[in-house]
Motif scaffolding. Structure first.
Motif, mmCIF file in Angstrom:
data_model
loop_
_atom_site.group_PDB
_atom_site.id
_atom_site.type_symbol
_atom_site.label_atom_id
_atom_site.label_comp_id
_atom_site.label_asym_id
_atom_site.label_seq_id
_atom_site.Cartn_x
_atom_site.Cartn_y
_atom_site.Cartn_z
ATOM 1 N N ARG B 92 0.830 -1.203 0.000
ATOM 2 C CA ARG B 92 0.000 0.000 0.000
ATOM 3 C C ARG B 92 0.867 1.257 0.000
ATOM 4 O O ARG B 92 0.553 2.233 -0.663
ATOM 5 N N GLU B 112 -12.062 6.905 -10.726
ATOM 6 C CA GLU B 112 -12.390 6.068 -9.555
ATOM 7 C C GLU B 112 -11.412 4.901 -9.427
ATOM 8 O O GLU B 112 -11.046 4.501 -8.320
ATOM 9 N N LEU B 116 -8.686 4.238 -6.138
ATOM 10 C CA LEU B 116 -8.793 3.035 -5.315
ATOM 11 C C LEU B 116 -7.657 2.871 -4.290
ATOM 12 O O LEU B 116 -7.925 2.719 -3.091
ATOM 13 N N PRO B 117 -6.369 2.910 -4.721
ATOM 14 C CA PRO B 117 -5.305 2.745 -3.713
ATOM 15 C C PRO B 117 -5.286 3.889 -2.699
ATOM 16 O O PRO B 117 -4.887 3.696 -1.557
ATOM 17 N N ILE B 119 -7.937 5.337 -1.502
ATOM 18 C CA ILE B 119 -8.966 5.033 -0.498
ATOM 19 C C ILE B 119 -8.352 4.172 0.604
ATOM 20 O O ILE B 119 -8.531 4.432 1.785
ATOM 21 N N TYR B 120 -7.596 3.142 0.174
ATOM 22 C CA TYR B 120 -7.007 2.254 1.177
ATOM 23 C C TYR B 120 -5.938 2.955 1.994
ATOM 24 O O TYR B 120 -5.602 2.529 3.076
ATOM 25 N N ILE B 123 -7.035 8.462 2.439
ATOM 26 C CA ILE B 123 -7.004 9.873 2.061
ATOM 27 C C ILE B 123 -8.443 10.373 1.849
ATOM 28 O O ILE B 123 -9.247 9.696 1.206
ATOM 29 N N ALA B 125 -11.835 12.382 0.668
ATOM 30 C CA ALA B 125 -12.413 12.408 -0.682
ATOM 31 C C ALA B 125 -11.866 13.533 -1.562
ATOM 32 O O ALA B 125 -11.463 13.287 -2.700
ATOM 33 N N ARG B 128 -8.184 13.274 -2.432
ATOM 34 C CA ARG B 128 -8.042 12.026 -3.177
ATOM 35 C C ARG B 128 -8.394 12.259 -4.639
ATOM 36 O O ARG B 128 -7.669 11.847 -5.547
ATOM 37 N N ARG B 164 -2.901 4.770 -11.742
ATOM 38 C CA ARG B 164 -3.300 4.169 -10.463
ATOM 39 C C ARG B 164 -2.056 3.794 -9.650
ATOM 40 O O ARG B 164 -2.013 3.969 -8.433
#
Lengths: 401, 239
Positions: B92, B112, B116-117, B119-120, B123, B125, B128, B164
């Motif tokens: 991560r 989106e 994804l990474p 979100i994990y 961070i 919204a 991000r 990504r």
């Protein structure tokens, strides 16, 4: 992090509308079917119980001959006026003793006609059957004695012959007899056997015997017990008296039968309980089929989901985060389907109970059970394949075909 | 993230790493006592015929797999001693992946997918979205942020995948046959993008490929054969 997971789950649901729809559909069908069927079954049972209460409380029904297959009351000797007189004076535990003879006649008023049942009886008939008049009066003592052509008509007959016109005081033709309408019976609706109890004309017994039947036969007796008296005692009294009057020796079989309507009622209630059970079983199958549907959708989507899990793991998601997302997805879908299923089931049950005129009896346990089962299937089959995938090496998950 | 205080000078260090599948007679040594050291900022191409161990080596370097014996030190940390969850955290925070088959989430917009990474990483919204948009602009996909993978060409999909991978500003970008599904012209564009990221931003790139033309972009080419390093040389042609 929980809100992020919830959001991820909702996004995943929204991105796969077909899969989500099919899953929800399985749950909706399962939950809806069970709730609708069981509610309709319960309504039927309640309706039968209410009908039985309406039948008249503590009612006994006597007729010549024995009930049962291969036996006919036509062969047995009918009752006569002296039997009735004896019963009326000697049955101290009875409130009402009503003789009855019946046949099918054509009733005509103006241009309207209807084939209906006619009963010759006396005023005890209304007491025994707990049947009120909405208009007019019952028979006068003189009318019963003299056999005057006076009749009291049921709601169906009134509606067919008179429609919106005034019935009271009019004369109708019953076969060839002209007969004055002196009273109107309250509507009773359908019996549990599906017959229309309001399709009836009542006239004095003597009038019936002389002018319709042409004989003095009495083919049925309705007897109601006094309040607080056990019907079994009244039944024993009736049997003793009638055996004596019909000269039946000791040890010989009765040539008449006495039925306690309460027993008939109990049999009927038992039948509808079985029916409810049967409907429940059918609904259970729907639930199972719905469950298998959910299972299939979940398992079929596993290939695609496995790649997704691989991607998420490779970019740094922890196994627990991926699993939580899938679990939340399954729960959201199950809740959604469950709520729609409950509403659909209750809606169908409400419509159906209204259509066939039975009460709407809701069993919260069934609602809970159906919902819990579907939700469990949804969650288990959403979660366990995902768990298997999440335990794979991410590279293997990505290569999954 | 690129802390100069690290004790080990090498970013990645394999010490006598073996990977053995199966047991007994059916034993396969996918990696056979490999020693390898990669420094921060390198662009390494790993080549070799199929079955040579290059993919196993890639999985090992990507912390997706653990060595059967030997030690793998990432920034001085022994990866072999880490749990599954700890390795997930390591991926991560330090690694970005690009795959041959793109591996984007279907029916999910480019931005989106890139988010994804992030979100994990937890961070919020708004930043991000900004970071994801920036990464997409960086790979030349400005204006395509809201297209789903189905609406993008293969080359564009691979650019989304690269966006990504770099959106989290990883220490290492691992690319497994990144041009395997692309035509030559698009492949060269992807290679130029990787080369630019390496040269301009100092991003360490490790790429598996079987095409010499693509490997030529790397500053160092390692050949695998039968689970061992057959040949490891600086590529003088690279810029």
């Amino acid at each position: 992090m929980f809100f992020e997971t919830l959001k991820l789950a909702i996004q995943a649901i929204a991105r796969n509308p077909l899969r989500s729809f099919l899953t929800v559909l399985g749950i909706v069908i399962g939950v809806g079917a069970v709730i609708a069927m069981v509610t309709i079954g319960n309504g039927t049972t309640a309706r039968v119980a209410a009908d039985i209460a309406k039948l008249g409380s503590n009612l006994l029904f006597v007729r010549p001959g024995q009930f049962g297959p291969g036996r006919s009351s036509a062969e047995a000797k009918p009752f006569n006026a002296r039997d009735i007189a004896a019963l009326k004076t000697q049955l101290h535990r009875a409130r009402a003793v009503a003789p009855a003879a019946q046949t099918i006649v054509t009733a005509i008023y103006g241009t309207e006609s209807r084939n209906t049942t006619i009963s010759g009886t006396d005023n005890d008939f209304f007491t025994a059957l707990d049947w009120q008049l909405t208009q007019g009066r019952s028979f006068l003592e003189g009318e019963i004695r003299s056999g005057r052509a006076a009749c009291i008509i049921g709601e169906t007959v009134r509606d067919e012959l008179f429609g919106n016109a005034e019935a009271l005081g009019q004369r109708i033709r019953v076969n060839k007899v002209s007969c004055e309408v002196i009273g109107l019976l309250a509507a009773k609706g359908q019996s549990s056997f599906g017959t229309d109890r309001d399709d009836i004309i009542v006239m004095p017994l003597r009038t019936f015997q002389r002018r319709i039947a042409g004989n003095t036969n009495i083919t049925a007796i309705y007897i109601s017990a006094r309040d607080g008296v056990q019907t079994a005692k009244v039944q024993a009294d009736i049997e003793r008296l009638l055996r004596e009057r019909r000269n039946i020796g000791p040890g010989a079989e009765d040539d008449f039968s006495v039925r306690d309507m309460k027993e008939v009622a109990q049999t009927l209630t038992a039948t509808t309980t079985v029916l409810t059970g049967l409907l429940g079983a059918v609904a259970g199958v729907s639930l199972l089929v719905g469950g298998i549907g959910i299972m299939n959708i979940m398992l079929v989507s596993v290939t695609e989901r496995t790649r997704e899990i691989g991607i998420r793991l490779a970019i740094g998601a922890q196994e627990s985060q991926v699993l939580l997302q899938f679990l939340v997805e399954a729960i959201v879908l199950s809740l959604f389907g469950g709520v729609i299923g409950i509403m659909a089931g209750l809606g169908i049950a409400a419509l159906a109970t209204r259509a066939i005129q039975i009460p709407f009896v809701l069993d919260p346990m069934i609602v809970f059970f159906a919902f819990a089962f579907s939700a469990l299937v949804g969650v288990l089959f959403g979660y366990f394949p995902a768990r298997r995938a999440a335990r794979l090496n991410p590279i293997d998950a990505l290569r999954h075909e | 993230m690129h802390s100069p205080a690290d004790k080990s000078p090498a970013l990645i260090e394999l010490k006598a790493v073996s990977k053995i599948y199966g047991a007994g007679m059916a034993e396969v040594r996918a990696l056979d006592s490999v020693d390898l050291s990669i420094d921060d900022g390198e662009f390494v191409a790993i080549m070799g015929p199929s079955g040579s161990g290059k993919s196993t080596a890639m999985n090992m370097l990507g912390c997706l797999d653990r060595p059967s014996s030997g030690r793998y030190l990432f920034k001085g940390v022994d990866v072999g001693a880490l749990s599954r969850n700890q390795r997930a955290l390591l991926r991560r925070h330090y690694l970005g992946f690009v795959f041959q088959g793109f591996n984007l989430l279907a029916r999910t917009s480019a931005v989106e997918n890139v988010e994804l990474p992030l979100i994990y990483r937890g961070i919020a919204a708004a930043p991000r979205r900004r970071q994801a948009m920036k990464a997409l602009a960086h790979v030349g996909l400005a204006g395509r942020e809201h297209h789903s993978p189905g609406e993008l060409s293969g080359g564009q999909q691979q650019r989304v995948a690269i966006a990504r991978a770099i959106a989290t500003r990883p220490a290492v970008l691992l690319a497994d046959e990144p041009t395997g599904n692309l035509d030559t012209k698009t492949s060269l564009e992807i290679m130029e993008l990787l080369e630019r990221l390496n040269r301009d931003e100092g991003l360490t790139v490790i790429m598996v490929t079987h095409e010499a033309e693509m490997a030529a972009y790397a500053g160092r080419i390692i050949h695998f054969l039968d689970g061992r390093i057959d040949h490891d040389a600086t590529n003088r042609d690279a810029a």
